[in-house]
Scaffold this active site. Structure first.
Site, short mmCIF file in Angstrom:
data_model
loop_
_atom_site.label_atom_id
_atom_site.label_comp_id
_atom_site.label_asym_id
_atom_site.label_seq_id
_atom_site.Cartn_x
_atom_site.Cartn_y
_atom_site.Cartn_z
N TYR A 32 38.73 99.08 74.35
CA TYR A 32 38.74 99.39 72.92
C TYR A 32 39.32 100.78 72.72
O TYR A 32 39.30 101.63 73.61
CB TYR A 32 37.33 99.31 72.32
CG TYR A 32 36.37 100.37 72.81
CD1 TYR A 32 36.27 101.60 72.15
CD2 TYR A 32 35.56 100.16 73.92
CE1 TYR A 32 35.39 102.58 72.59
CE2 TYR A 32 34.67 101.13 74.36
CZ TYR A 32 34.59 102.34 73.70
OH TYR A 32 33.74 103.32 74.13
N CYS A 33 39.86 101.00 71.52
CA CYS A 33 40.40 102.31 71.13
C CYS A 33 40.34 102.38 69.61
O CYS A 33 39.76 101.51 68.97
CB CYS A 33 41.82 102.50 71.67
SG CYS A 33 42.95 101.17 71.24
N THR A 34 40.93 103.40 69.03
CA THR A 34 40.75 103.63 67.59
C THR A 34 41.23 102.46 66.74
O THR A 34 40.47 101.89 65.97
CB THR A 34 41.47 104.92 67.16
OG1 THR A 34 41.03 106.01 67.97
CG2 THR A 34 41.19 105.23 65.70
N CYS A 36 44.95 99.99 73.63
CA CYS A 36 44.43 98.91 74.48
C CYS A 36 45.47 97.82 74.72
O CYS A 36 45.35 97.07 75.69
CB CYS A 36 43.18 98.32 73.85
SG CYS A 36 41.83 99.49 73.84
N ILE A 53 38.30 100.07 67.01
CA ILE A 53 37.03 100.53 66.45
C ILE A 53 37.04 100.45 64.93
O ILE A 53 36.03 100.14 64.30
CB ILE A 53 36.74 101.98 66.89
CG1 ILE A 53 36.69 102.07 68.42
CG2 ILE A 53 35.45 102.51 66.29
CD1 ILE A 53 36.81 103.49 68.94
#
Length: 300
Positions: free
Chosen positions: A182-184, A189, A211
């Site tokens: 996961y990432c912002t 990703c 996220i």
């Protein structure tokens, strides 16, 4: 009414320089501010401006065939959360130092992880329990104030560090587990999941929309805890009025999610500092070396 949009698309771009000129002219004509990066692999942007101007930008950008199904995520904010409009062409739209390894086609990244919507992420955890590993695709300082519960947080200062981390052997015990990256907003990703698969991770997923989309769906009542670090003047955002504060002040170790720029102008790092310690100017340095350099520059 003003808003911020976040978006990316992995698709082959034959002429990134021409694409850069078009995007710069389009965004400038609509009085938008923010950042757009373009490479042969695709486009990545964050822009702020008037709602109608952003809608006009989206409509025009989608006229390019490779961007017709690009997803735009909306966030609270304004044009003035960005200092200027910055549009650049680069070897990569996220700097993993993997330009030669990354492959894209009209469907996106080739060989990446399986996309999971927020609901599907929760369903996977309900089904597989503690076997599921959340793997943070951001830099370590971002995870210091917010992350998924029990997530693995690699020792990374920039995205350049990920390949070295993956090849270090630290995470070999995860290669047979279900791993959710996961990432912002999801873009990091796309690349990270493909790098992990290329290095022997067998069951890799990526959180679709990152996220941001998970927070929109579940706020602070799901598997996320803390605040989200964003890269504009807002610094951090919360998904509800009951967000957990998991960050610790770098001085007193009290709870905080407050980041400040290092007081030494030449330092690009941030200081995680509580509002009480912030009142002491001597504490607004990322390190003792920064404080020394700042003092020396004043004397000179």
């Amino acid at each position: 009414m003003q808003k911020i949009i976040l978006y990316y698309k992995f698709t082959p771009i034959a002429d990134p320089v021409t694409m850069k000129l078009w995007q710069k002219s389009l965004a400038a004509s609509l009085n938008l501010k923010g950042r757009i990066l373009i490479s042969a692999h695709g486009l990545n942007g964050t822009l702020g401006g008037e709602l109608e101007d952003l809608k006009a930008y989206i409509k025009a950008t989608k006229e390019f065939s490779g961007f017709k199904d690009m997803v735009f995520k909306w966030s609270d904010g304004t044009r003035d959360d960005f200092p200027r409009l910055n549009v650049k062409d680069r070897d990569e739209i996220v700097a993993f130092n993997a330009a030669d390894e990354l492959r894209v086609d009209e469907n996106g990244v080739v060989g990446g992880g399986v996309h999971l919507k927020p609901k599907q992420v929760n369903e996977l955890v309900e089904k597989r329990g503690d076997d599921v590993v959340f793997f943070d695709g951001r830099n370590a300082h971002e995870a210091a104030i917010g992350k998924f519960k029990n997530a693995v947080v690699p020792d990374t200062h920039t995205s350049h560090d990920f390949i070295k981390e993956l090849e270090s052997g630290k995470y070999d015990d995860l290669k047979d587990k279900p791993v959710v990256t996961y990432c912002t907003g999801g873009i990091r990703c796309e690349i990270l999941s493909s790098l992990m698969i290329n290095r022997g991770f067998k069951e890799v997923y990526q959180m679709d929309g990152g996220i941001v989309k998970y927070g929109e769906a579940y706020g602070d009542d799901g598997l996320w805890e803390g605040s989200l670090r964003v890269f504009d003047d807002r610094m951090t955002i919360d998904f509800s009025d009951h967000a957990a504060v998991i960050g610790k002040c770098s001085h007193c170790k009290g709870q905080t999610n407050n980041y400040e720029n290092c007081a030494w102008a030449n330092c690009n790092d941030l200081v995680l500092i509580c509002l009480h310690c912030k009142q002491n100017p001597d504490l607004l340095f990322h390190s003792e070396a920064c404080r020394t350099q700042a003092t020396q520059s004043l004397v000179a």
